[in-house]
Design an enzyme around this catalytic site. Sequence first.
Site, PDB file in Angstrom:
ATOM      1  N   CYS A 110     102.156 117.588  89.443  1.00 23.68           N
ATOM      2  CA  CYS A 110     102.854 118.746  89.852  1.00 23.68           C
ATOM      3  C   CYS A 110     104.209 118.292  90.299  1.00 23.68           C
ATOM      4  CB  CYS A 110     101.880 119.501  90.990  1.00 23.68           C
ATOM      5  SG  CYS A 110     101.614 118.024  92.163  1.00 23.68           S
ATOM      6  N   HIS A 119     103.923 122.202  97.911  1.00 26.19           N
ATOM      7  CA  HIS A 119     104.770 121.164  98.221  1.00 26.19           C
ATOM      8  C   HIS A 119     106.052 121.734  98.540  1.00 26.19           C
ATOM      9  CE1 HIS A 119     102.230 117.946  96.854  1.00 26.19           C
ATOM     10  NE2 HIS A 119     101.988 118.314  95.634  1.00 26.19           N
TER      11      HIS A 119
HETATM   12  P1  NAD Z   1      89.346 117.645  91.310  1.00 27.17           P
HETATM   13  O1  NAD Z   1      88.756 116.602  92.310  1.00 27.17           O
HETATM   14  O2  NAD Z   1      89.567 119.012  91.846  1.00 27.17           O
HETATM   15  O3  NAD Z   1      88.579 117.739  89.957  1.00 27.17           O
HETATM   16  C1  NAD Z   1      88.165 116.559  89.391  1.00 27.17           C
HETATM   17  C2  NAD Z   1      86.722 117.126  88.614  1.00 27.17           C
HETATM   18  O4  NAD Z   1      86.215 116.071  87.776  1.00 27.17           O
HETATM   19  C3  NAD Z   1      85.612 117.291  89.687  1.00 27.17           C
HETATM   20  O5  NAD Z   1      84.897 118.258  89.132  1.00 27.17           O
HETATM   21  C4  NAD Z   1      84.802 116.131  89.491  1.00 27.17           C
HETATM   22  O6  NAD Z   1      83.437 116.465  89.554  1.00 27.17           O
HETATM   23  C5  NAD Z   1      84.707 115.747  87.972  1.00 27.17           C
HETATM   24  N1  NAD Z   1      84.704 114.436  87.891  1.00 27.17           N
HETATM   25  C6  NAD Z   1      84.690 113.180  88.727  1.00 27.17           C
HETATM   26  N2  NAD Z   1      84.418 112.208  87.930  1.00 27.17           N
HETATM   27  C7  NAD Z   1      84.268 112.349  86.605  1.00 27.17           C
HETATM   28  C8  NAD Z   1      83.967 111.727  85.385  1.00 27.17           C
HETATM   29  N3  NAD Z   1      83.744 110.458  85.676  1.00 27.17           N
HETATM   30  N4  NAD Z   1      83.863 112.626  84.294  1.00 27.17           N
HETATM   31  C9  NAD Z   1      84.133 113.519  84.314  1.00 27.17           C
HETATM   32  N5  NAD Z   1      84.432 114.611  85.380  1.00 27.17           N
HETATM   33  C10 NAD Z   1      84.379 114.074  86.363  1.00 27.17           C
HETATM   34  O7  NAD Z   1      90.571 117.103  90.826  1.00 27.17           O
HETATM   35  P2  NAD Z   1      92.054 117.521  90.492  1.00 27.17           P
HETATM   36  O8  NAD Z   1      92.779 118.118  91.737  1.00 27.17           O
HETATM   37  O9  NAD Z   1      91.577 118.773  89.498  1.00 27.17           O
HETATM   38  O10 NAD Z   1      92.879 116.660  89.812  1.00 27.17           O
HETATM   39  C11 NAD Z   1      92.677 116.270  88.343  1.00 27.17           C
HETATM   40  C12 NAD Z   1      93.693 115.355  87.683  1.00 27.17           C
HETATM   41  O11 NAD Z   1      94.907 116.331  87.693  1.00 27.17           O
HETATM   42  C13 NAD Z   1      94.188 114.234  88.705  1.00 27.17           C
HETATM   43  O12 NAD Z   1      94.859 113.256  87.616  1.00 27.17           O
HETATM   44  C14 NAD Z   1      95.147 114.641  89.663  1.00 27.17           C
HETATM   45  O13 NAD Z   1      95.952 113.613  89.801  1.00 27.17           O
HETATM   46  C15 NAD Z   1      95.760 115.561  88.737  1.00 27.17           C
HETATM   47  N6  NAD Z   1      96.680 116.925  89.289  1.00 27.17           N
HETATM   48  C16 NAD Z   1      96.215 117.377  90.531  1.00 27.17           C
HETATM   49  C17 NAD Z   1      96.865 118.221  91.203  1.00 27.17           C
HETATM   50  C18 NAD Z   1      96.209 118.926  92.575  1.00 27.17           C
HETATM   51  O14 NAD Z   1      97.253 119.230  93.510  1.00 27.17           O
HETATM   52  N7  NAD Z   1      95.199 119.205  92.641  1.00 27.17           N
HETATM   53  C19 NAD Z   1      97.980 118.788  90.682  1.00 27.17           C
HETATM   54  C20 NAD Z   1      98.639 118.064  89.592  1.00 27.17           C
HETATM   55  C21 NAD Z   1      97.946 117.146  88.818  1.00 27.17           C
END
Ligand code: NAD
Length: 339
Positions: free
Chosen positions: A140, A222
């Site tokens: 992000c 942020h």
């Molecule tokens: P999150 O924890 O909200 O969601 C992750 C999902 O994946 C959950 O539903 C979890 O149950 C599932 N999960 C866990 N282990 C798993 C596995 N082995 N196989 C399949 N599913 C599995 O996380 P998020 O915030 O959505 O982040 C996901 C990615 O996006 C990360 O790389 C993060 O750095 C990136 N990201 C997050 C944000 C943010 O602010 N939330 C912003 C940009 C990028």
Amino acid sequence: MVKVLINGYGSIGKRVADAIEMQKDMEVIGVTKTRPNFEAKMAIEKGYKLYAAIPERKSLFEESGIEIEGSIFDVIEEADIVVDCTPGGVGKDNLEVYKKYNVKAILQGGEKAHYVEDNFNSLWSYDRCYGKDYIRTVSCNTTGLCRILYAINSVTEILKARVVLIRRGADPNDIKKGPINAIVPNPPTVPSHHGPDVGSVIPEFNGKIVTSAIIVPTTLMHMHSLMVETSGTTREAIIEGIEKTPRIFTVSAEEGLNSTATIIEYARDLGRNRYDLNEIPVWEESINVVDNEVFLMQAVHQESDVVPENIDCIRSMLQLVDDNMKSIEMTNKAMGLLK
Ligand code: NAD
């Protein structure tokens, strides 16, 4: 219609799934969850086919009365591409699975840049990622920086950029993280990793961007404070550059958009789903040029700015549209984004 599988239906996964469903050239063939929680139930209510991300956990879903279609291995071969939205670090291991099944995949910003063939931002690296198999959509913060640097770069030459990132402590639904009553240098070392991450998308800026980052007790957005040395420009030119660039716009503190809280209220008033603001707001009053150095402040809605980037990344990797601006326009129109 290309077939997309979402692996990891959390904060990013559910938003990417909904954004795909708004497009005319792609569809979601399934979403995966590791646990039978409320998000799993809601995925089914929304009409998504639900699969267990880990086959051994299928019984957990059955026991809690949530009907799943099977495990990820029952659907992965049908997919043209997987958007991996698992927590940071998990995507790296999943990459081996995608390679084994010979399916293209997008990883998210929580993974390291060098795991994949290249790093994606719609404005900067659409062409480079065209037709590739394994790509990371950057974080992000990096996405927000790529957009503002594109806007500035469109009107002047960037010599050097210094950025202070003021990062939200956790997402609104995250009860495990802090800080509660502290401001945390994170990382405590300067420069932070954010500058090199921008370099993974824009190699010509490698070494030109120095960042430091602190975490504060807020969950909404942020904020970035930028100081960008240029070969010469004006405040008016920078505003024009922002106006011409997709997915970034100016907001006025004087009109009441004077904090991340009121900006989120604005997103609510726009009627945005989950109060998402996929575009980057830049404070008009903060834009200034002193001795050819541009100063400005912008905010980043961490849960949603990367979502349209994932859509364009699918089009680039599957070679659906050969012009990045055309894909951006298609995505923006379908999602109802500003400009
Ligand atoms: P999150 O924890 O909200 O969601 C992750 C999902 O994946 C959950 O539903 C979890 O149950 C599932 N999960 C866990 N282990 C798993 C596995 N082995 N196989 C399949 N599913 C599995 O996380 P998020 O915030 O959505 O982040 C996901 C990615 O996006 C990360 O790389 C993060 O750095 C990136 N990201 C997050 C944000 C943010 O602010 N939330 C912003 C940009 C990028």
